[in-house]
Design a protein around this motif. Structure first.
Motif, mmCIF file in Angstrom:
data_model
loop_
_atom_site.group_PDB
_atom_site.id
_atom_site.type_symbol
_atom_site.label_atom_id
_atom_site.label_comp_id
_atom_site.label_asym_id
_atom_site.label_seq_id
_atom_site.Cartn_x
_atom_site.Cartn_y
_atom_site.Cartn_z
ATOM 1 N N LEU A 305 0.836 -1.202 0.000
ATOM 2 C CA LEU A 305 0.000 0.000 0.000
ATOM 3 C C LEU A 305 0.872 1.254 0.000
ATOM 4 O O LEU A 305 2.058 1.210 0.327
ATOM 5 N N TYR A 306 0.243 2.384 -0.348
ATOM 6 C CA TYR A 306 0.918 3.678 -0.351
ATOM 7 C C TYR A 306 0.309 4.561 0.729
ATOM 8 O O TYR A 306 -0.837 4.373 1.129
ATOM 9 N N ALA A 307 1.077 5.546 1.187
ATOM 10 C CA ALA A 307 0.552 6.448 2.214
ATOM 11 C C ALA A 307 1.149 7.841 2.057
ATOM 12 O O ALA A 307 2.239 8.015 1.512
ATOM 13 N N THR A 308 0.395 8.803 2.555
ATOM 14 C CA THR A 308 0.846 10.197 2.609
ATOM 15 C C THR A 308 0.977 10.600 4.069
ATOM 16 O O THR A 308 0.148 10.218 4.903
ATOM 17 N N LEU A 309 2.017 11.350 4.387
ATOM 18 C CA LEU A 309 2.172 11.911 5.736
ATOM 19 C C LEU A 309 2.334 13.418 5.583
ATOM 20 O O LEU A 309 3.157 13.889 4.792
ATOM 21 N N MET A 310 1.528 14.161 6.344
ATOM 22 C CA MET A 310 1.580 15.618 6.294
ATOM 23 C C MET A 310 1.937 16.158 7.679
ATOM 24 O O MET A 310 1.353 15.747 8.676
ATOM 25 N N MET A 311 2.901 17.055 7.714
ATOM 26 C CA MET A 311 3.283 17.720 8.959
ATOM 27 C C MET A 311 2.989 19.205 8.809
ATOM 28 O O MET A 311 3.387 19.826 7.831
ATOM 29 N N LEU A 312 2.256 19.750 9.766
ATOM 30 C CA LEU A 312 1.910 21.172 9.683
ATOM 31 C C LEU A 312 2.396 21.912 10.920
ATOM 32 O O LEU A 312 2.485 21.343 12.011
ATOM 33 N N ASN A 356 3.791 23.467 18.320
ATOM 34 C CA ASN A 356 2.713 23.908 17.438
ATOM 35 C C ASN A 356 2.625 23.055 16.175
ATOM 36 O O ASN A 356 2.013 23.474 15.196
ATOM 37 N N GLN A 357 3.233 21.885 16.203
ATOM 38 C CA GLN A 357 3.290 21.036 15.017
ATOM 39 C C GLN A 357 2.409 19.795 15.182
ATOM 40 O O GLN A 357 2.374 19.184 16.256
ATOM 41 N N PHE A 358 1.709 19.442 14.101
ATOM 42 C CA PHE A 358 0.830 18.277 14.088
ATOM 43 C C PHE A 358 1.195 17.393 12.900
ATOM 44 O O PHE A 358 1.722 17.873 11.892
ATOM 45 N N ALA A 397 -1.469 27.653 8.450
ATOM 46 C CA ALA A 397 -0.468 26.612 8.673
ATOM 47 C C ALA A 397 0.422 26.440 7.455
ATOM 48 O O ALA A 397 -0.008 26.607 6.322
ATOM 49 N N SER A 398 1.684 26.098 7.728
ATOM 50 C CA SER A 398 2.619 25.678 6.689
ATOM 51 C C SER A 398 2.658 24.153 6.707
ATOM 52 O O SER A 398 2.840 23.549 7.767
ATOM 53 N N VAL A 399 2.481 23.539 5.543
ATOM 54 C CA VAL A 399 2.316 22.084 5.462
ATOM 55 C C VAL A 399 3.446 21.472 4.644
ATOM 56 O O VAL A 399 3.720 21.910 3.523
ATOM 57 N N GLY A 400 4.101 20.472 5.244
ATOM 58 C CA GLY A 400 5.103 19.690 4.526
ATOM 59 C C GLY A 400 4.552 18.301 4.253
ATOM 60 O O GLY A 400 3.934 17.691 5.125
ATOM 61 N N VAL A 420 11.494 18.721 7.002
ATOM 62 C CA VAL A 420 12.248 19.509 6.014
ATOM 63 C C VAL A 420 11.283 20.201 5.054
ATOM 64 O O VAL A 420 11.410 21.393 4.757
ATOM 65 N N ALA A 421 10.291 19.452 4.560
ATOM 66 C CA ALA A 421 9.307 20.028 3.632
ATOM 67 C C ALA A 421 8.474 21.107 4.315
ATOM 68 O O ALA A 421 8.155 22.140 3.700
ATOM 69 N N MET A 422 8.131 20.887 5.565
ATOM 70 C CA MET A 422 7.336 21.878 6.298
ATOM 71 C C MET A 422 8.094 23.204 6.440
ATOM 72 O O MET A 422 7.521 24.287 6.245
ATOM 73 N N TYR A 423 9.379 23.124 6.765
ATOM 74 C CA TYR A 423 10.160 24.357 6.900
ATOM 75 C C TYR A 423 10.352 25.047 5.549
ATOM 76 O O TYR A 423 10.484 26.270 5.484
#
Length: 711
Positions: A305-312, A356-358, A397-400, A420-423
């Motif tokens: 399976l594939y998955a996405t992870l988002m950090m904000l 402040n990150q989720f 929010a900034s989302v990586g 890294v993507a979030m920053y």
């Protein structure tokens, strides 16, 4: 216990902590032994057994966990209370699992709390000691009907633990008063019944079959039972069941001695919850997230399976905390967590990563997810206004975003790359989405390298100030200069302020460096004045962090006193976004600064969203027209209109006007025509080192401005 003074051993590598514990418990009547680590602690115990041990967990040579394991081999009934740093709950749980009796966090705010824990553990040790005596003597109790039996029977009757005696079939023959108190059943209600009357159904039948197998073999069984009181309430007991033999060695009865440990279990459950969940939002925390991801990635691999992870990260959380207070900020974080849980239902995972990150892990898919669509849904949801204590708040929010397995095949790499993507999203201007690429890691490494070097730059003397002259169009004279921070490294030479100043602000180093700039600029101004450069005003930029978090007025007053600079010759430049909050707190800060006699300038004016009515009430003496408007005003009508409006506004409010970034004669002529009083820019001079600035001033003549305008 025996009437003798109790002996306490305190183990900690910090002498001050050992001493405070020793002094306190000596006053309580204890004899005190001390050790600096687990190795010394074991040596003390071998020489003189204490009654209780209070030990730290993090120590050199032998830490608390290793010490507890070693102690159990020597004495498994010596009470141990562990002391650990606040927030390291996993350490405390591990210590309890290894055999620690109780736990308290460091720093210990009140030693009376430790005294209560020590007292409770000593009482428990006494009861365990009694229990062991019961097992050794109850066979004799049953076999001998004598005065000694009556004494021991009285002890059983008065015991703090529940005692049950059954025949070999498990039929209850006797229970003591503590059993009645614990379970709610009177003796006549249970005698003749089986102990299964207490069964809760929590533990399976196989559990009880194994228990009976052990005791029928003549062995002692020890373990925990989840039972049910007469009123239906569940409770936990620490239980030991041993056979009673007659003089021929034949088992005639069984005796069970049980301690109610419900509160301890509840405390352990609470510790486990705190170790896995964020107490503010109720979301899984970083520790839980990492464990979840380990299992989640294993499943993804197995099922292809594939998955996405988002950090904000909440963009303006620091500003909200500084403006409304941290209690308000905590309420907002709860609202954010509630929105995320509502947006992502079952099948998805939402955690509070840190601060402040989720982190959000949407439902998995059999094909690569449409990451952009998912990330944009999240970003737009975060743009909706929150209502906190009757106040509307916007928390963008900034989302990586990373995908599995393309952007990382381990938990560590996946989370690191998401961060890294979030920053990168924050770097792009916040309230945006960034997707991980391998090139971003290089940028992060460079940024971390810069941060490391900046931490040492001040002590290494790598910072300096350059000064850019400010010219009066009315008189042609130099009326002052803006102090501008420069950083020169040994390997790279001068680093652009656009690169390093944001890093200073993000790391908080701007507080220390900003104070150095203030001292340096004021001291340099006094030195110039002594050498004949009089009536010059120095302007110093103040960061938002300096303005909001430090006692800026106290710092400025101290710098003025130390340097001897006339307050009228110091100007602080504040940004528009920093002070354009209509609050009493902001007004108080500004008034406390102006009461010192200094000048306040509003820097980069026109780039924000100022309220004219509010601006008129602020104790601001000067407006600086942002160089972006000056640069484009000759070619763009809108920018020219903005410049005209700012100049008219400044005249109407009785403020001085400074145009920065003036680079051409055309710009100079336009500003002169519109009566902008002060000019700053490359047309006259770039920012200069202190020595060069003094030379520039000595060579400057008021007629230079007229000559430029006539060309």
């Amino acid at each position: 216990m025996s009437g003798k003074p109790l002996r306490l051993l305190t183990i900690d590598d910090e002498a001050s902590i050992r001493n405070s514990i020793a002094v306190y418990f000596e006053d309580c009547g204890f004899l005190i032994d001390e050790a600096a680590d687990g190795v010394q602690g074991l040596d003390v115990i071998r020489q003189q057994r204490p009654d209780i041990v209070v030990t730290d967990l993090r120590m050199p040579r032998m830490g608390g966990h290793e010490f507890i394991e070693a102690l159990r081999m020597i004495d498994d009934n010596l009470p141990v209370v562990v002391v650990s740093g606040t927030g390291i709950i996993g350490d405390a749980i591990e210590a309890l699992r290894l055999g620690a009796w109780d736990y308290i966090t460091k720093p210990i705010q009140d030693l009376a709390e430790l005294e209560l824990i020590v007292g409770r553990c000593l009482e428990r040790a006494r009861l365990i000691s009694e229990n062991r005596e019961y097992h050794e003597n109850l066979e004799q109790l049953v076999a001998q009907r004598s005065a000694e039996i009556r004494k021991l029977f009285k002890a059983v009757e008065q015991s703090a633990n529940a005692v049950i005696i059954t025949d070999t079939n498990g039929t209850i023959e006797y229970v003591n008063p503590k059993f009645t108190e614990t379970t709610g059943y009177a003796m006549d209600e249970v005698v003749g019944q089986k102990p299964s009357i207490l069964k809760s159904g929590v533990q399976p039948e196989t559990f009880y079959k194994e228990l009976w197998r052990i005791i029928k073999e003549g062995k002692e069984w020890r373990g925990e039972l989840c039972n049910k009181r007469k009123n239906g309430e569940l409770f936990w007991e620490m239980c030991s069941i041993a056979p009673i033999r007659d003089e021929k060695g034949i088992i005639t009865d069984y005796v069970a001695i049980k301690e109610d440990v419900t509160e301890r279990k509840r405390y352990e459950d609470q510790l486990a919850y705190q170790a896995n969940y964020d107490l503010l939002t109720g979301l899984p925390n970083r520790y839980y997230l990492q464990g979840y991801l380990e299992a989640h990635l294993s499943r993804l691999n197995f099922e292809s399976l594939y998955a996405t992870l988002m950090m904000l990260d909440i963009d303006n959380m620091k500003f909200i905390n500084d403006t409304f207070g941290h209690a308000f900020g905590d309420l907002l974080l709860r609202e954010i967590a509630a929105r995320l849980k509502k947006l992502y239902g079952e099948g998805s995972f939402v955690a509070r990563f840190v601060g402040n990150q989720f982190v959000i892990i949407p439902e998995v898919a059999s094909v690569a997810d449409n990451m952009r669509q998912q990330a944009e849904i999240l970003r737009k949801a975060m743009n909706e206004v929150y209502l906190v204590k009757g106040t509307e708040v916007l928390a963008t929010a900034s989302v990586g975003v990373v995908s599995y397995p393309e952007d990382g095949e381990s938990v560590e790499n996946l989370l690191k790359n998401a961060e890294v993507a979030m920053y990168e999203a924050k770097k792009q201007g916040k309230n945006t989405v960034a997707f991980y690429t391998s090139e971003l890691n290089i940028q992060v490494e460079n940024r971390l390298s810069m941060e490391t070097r900046l931490h040492k730059a001040l002590s290494r003397g790598e910072f300096s100030l350059h000064y850019q002259p400010q010219i009066s169009l009315n008189t042609g004279s130099i009326i002052g200069m803006e102090a501008l921070l420069r950083w020169k490294t040994g390997s790279d030479g001068f680093v652009s302020p656009a690169q390093f100043i944001p890093v200073l602000e993000e790391t908080g180093l701007i507080l220390e460096v900003g104070e150095w700039v203030l001292h340096e600029a004021c001291n340099q101004s006094v030195a110039w004045e002594k050498n004949g450069l009089k009536d010059l005003r120095v302007s110093v930029n103040i960061s938002a962090l300096q303005f909001m978090r430090s006692d800026l007025d106290v710092t400025v007053q101290h710098v003025l006193q130390q340097s001897g600079l006339d307050p009228r010759k110091l100007c602080l430049e504040l940004t528009e976004s920093m002070i354009m909050i209509d609050s009493s707190r902001t007004m108080e800060k500004l008034e406390s600064l102006t009461s010192l006699g200094i000048t306040l300038s509003l820097d980069d004016f026109g780039t924000g969203y100022s309220s004219l009515e509010y601006l008129g009430r602020l104790p601001i003496h000067e407006l600086k027209i942002d160089q972006s408007f000056v640069r484009r005003m000759s070619n763009t009508k809108n920018d020219a209109a903005v410049v005209n409006t700012i100049i008219a506004m400044g005249h109407g409010l009785g403020m001085d006007l400074v145009a920065e970034g003036v680079e051409s004669k055309e710009q100079l002529d336009y500003l002169y025509e519109k009566q902008c009083g002060i000019i700053q820019g490359f047309l006259f001079s770039k920012p200069l080192p202190a020595t060069d600035f003094a030379v520039f001033c000595s060579e400057w003549g008021p007629e230079n401005v007229l000559l430029m305008m006539k060309q």
